[in-house]
Design an enzyme around this catalytic site. Structure first.
Site, PDB file in Angstrom:
ATOM      1  N   HIS A  54     101.589  47.324  13.659  1.00 34.65           N
ATOM      2  CA  HIS A  54     101.543  48.091  12.402  1.00 34.65           C
ATOM      3  C   HIS A  54     102.734  47.706  11.510  1.00 34.65           C
ATOM      4  O   HIS A  54     103.450  48.561  10.976  1.00 34.65           O
ATOM      5  CB  HIS A  54     101.527  49.590  12.672  1.00 34.65           C
ATOM      6  CG  HIS A  54     100.220  50.066  13.254  1.00 34.65           C
ATOM      7  ND1 HIS A  54      99.101  50.307  12.481  1.00 34.65           N
ATOM      8  CD2 HIS A  54      99.861  50.313  14.529  1.00 34.65           C
ATOM      9  CE1 HIS A  54      98.106  50.696  13.267  1.00 34.65           C
ATOM     10  NE2 HIS A  54      98.529  50.699  14.516  1.00 34.65           N
ATOM     11  N   TYR A 322     108.820  52.457  21.408  1.00 31.14           N
ATOM     12  CA  TYR A 322     109.101  52.354  19.976  1.00 31.14           C
ATOM     13  C   TYR A 322     110.582  52.090  19.673  1.00 31.14           C
ATOM     14  O   TYR A 322     110.893  51.292  18.774  1.00 31.14           O
ATOM     15  CB  TYR A 322     108.637  53.608  19.247  1.00 31.14           C
ATOM     16  CG  TYR A 322     107.131  53.793  19.206  1.00 31.14           C
ATOM     17  CD1 TYR A 322     106.255  52.813  19.675  1.00 31.14           C
ATOM     18  CD2 TYR A 322     106.559  54.957  18.706  1.00 31.14           C
ATOM     19  CE1 TYR A 322     104.883  52.983  19.640  1.00 31.14           C
ATOM     20  CE2 TYR A 322     105.176  55.134  18.669  1.00 31.14           C
ATOM     21  CZ  TYR A 322     104.357  54.148  19.144  1.00 31.14           C
ATOM     22  OH  TYR A 322     102.991  54.312  19.112  1.00 31.14           O
TER      23      TYR A 322
END
Length: 330
Positions: A54, A322
């Site tokens: 993304h 992340y």
């Protein structure tokens, strides 16, 4: 953007390359956060300053207004009476920062949202525009990524991906499902595929998954029009849209029923499951500095307040990976 990367990434989306073969043997050790990010970089490459997945996105702002029914499912402070500010990031799927918005690997689209909590702090939701996930566990997802990253155009047949998909029909269905280009980031439903526990003031527990439903309805481009769309048409369109009126989503929780899998995001629950409306997200404007916001933001699925708890183990696995990606893009 290197042509070889596009050739490699087109592999999972080409039905002709999906063949029956023996499944590759899965690694014995649980996936680590670094392994997950390394595997994503193995598929998309590592791009300076960009997310591992993304990578291309736009950051916007607005507010969230809870519905009267929200407090019945959770005591979380942002689900009570008062509206709270939100930061929203729409994105394309691939970990390639300049991928055209009409490219096949731009879908599923992402929606990540941060709620500013009354009294300080925040909570996040991470969702995408497909109701499901290619893998049931973080370990399985790592294996899929490794198979993708090692199945380039020069790989011997059957490729590692051929073998993997032959024994993983859910992953095959996810990768090959139609994902039409949307008219707008604002005309897509988005799904939080992981399950959370919601606890209200009375201590009642509800298991559910988030959904963001566009108030304007779901609208997609015809294939011919999508093929001619500009590389940045989605980011341009959302800014033009917001200059005229806010973009709105209903945030709901789809409630599990007995027998529904709570720890398997690859299995979508039936549409017949009840939903509880949590409120309305109203997106009104772009951030003042999109580049700075892209760099500084990190959304964590397990960043939750009292009244909401992770149920699916993948929530914590994703939240551990992340920061690894965040550190690399700094």
């Amino acid at each position: 953007m290197k042509k070889t990367i596009y050739v490699l990434l087109a592999v999972p989306f080409a039905l002709a390359l999906i063949a029956s073969a023996e499944a590759q043997e899965a690694p014995a050790q649980p996936a680590t956060p670094t392994q997950l990010v390394d595997a994503l970089n193995g598929v998309f490459g590592q791009h300076a300053g960009a997310r591992a997945v993304h990578a291309k996105g736009v950051v916007l702002e607005g507010q969230f207004t809870p519905s009267p029914s929200a407090a019945s499912i959770s005591k979380a402070v942002h689900l009570q009476a008062s509206a709270v500010p939100v930061t929203v990031r729409f994105s394309n799927f691939a970990g390639i920062p300049d991928i055209p918005d009409n490219h096949a690997l731009a879908s599923p689209r992402g929606l990540a949202i941060r709620f500013a909590l009354p009294g300080g702090g925040s909570t996040d939701i991470v969702a995408h525009s497909f109701n499901g996930f290619p893998s049931p566990t973080a370990d399985d997802f790592r294996d899929l990524l490794i198979a993708l990253g090692t199945s380039g155009p020069d790989a011997p047949k059957p490729t590692p991906l051929d073998g993997y998909l032959a024994s993983h029909p859910v992953a095959k269905a996810f990768l090959t499902a139609p994902k039409p280009a949307p008219e707008s980031f604002a005309t897509l439903p988005y799904y939080g595929v992981n399950t959370f526990r919601f606890i209200n003031d009375a201590g009642k527990v509800t298991f559910g998954r988030y959904q963001f439903l566009p108030v304007s309805g779901a609208h997609y481009l015809a294939d011919a029009k999508a093929a001619k769309a500009k590389p940045d048409y989605l980011s341009e369109e959302i800014l033009q849209r917001l200059a005229k009126a806010p973009a709105r989503f209903k945030l709901v929780v789809q409630v599990a029923e007995p027998g529904d899998k709570l720890d398997d995001p690859s299995t979508a629950w039936p549409n017949s499951r009840p939903v509880v409306e949590l409120g309305t997200v109203e997106i009104t404007r772009a951030v003042a500095d999109n580049v700075a916001a892209q760099k500084s933001l990190m959304f964590l699925p397990n960043n939750v307040p009292a009244g909401i708890e992770p149920q699916d183990p993948m929530i914590n696995a994703r939240s551990a990976a992340y920061p690894v990606s965040f550190g690399r893009r700094q």
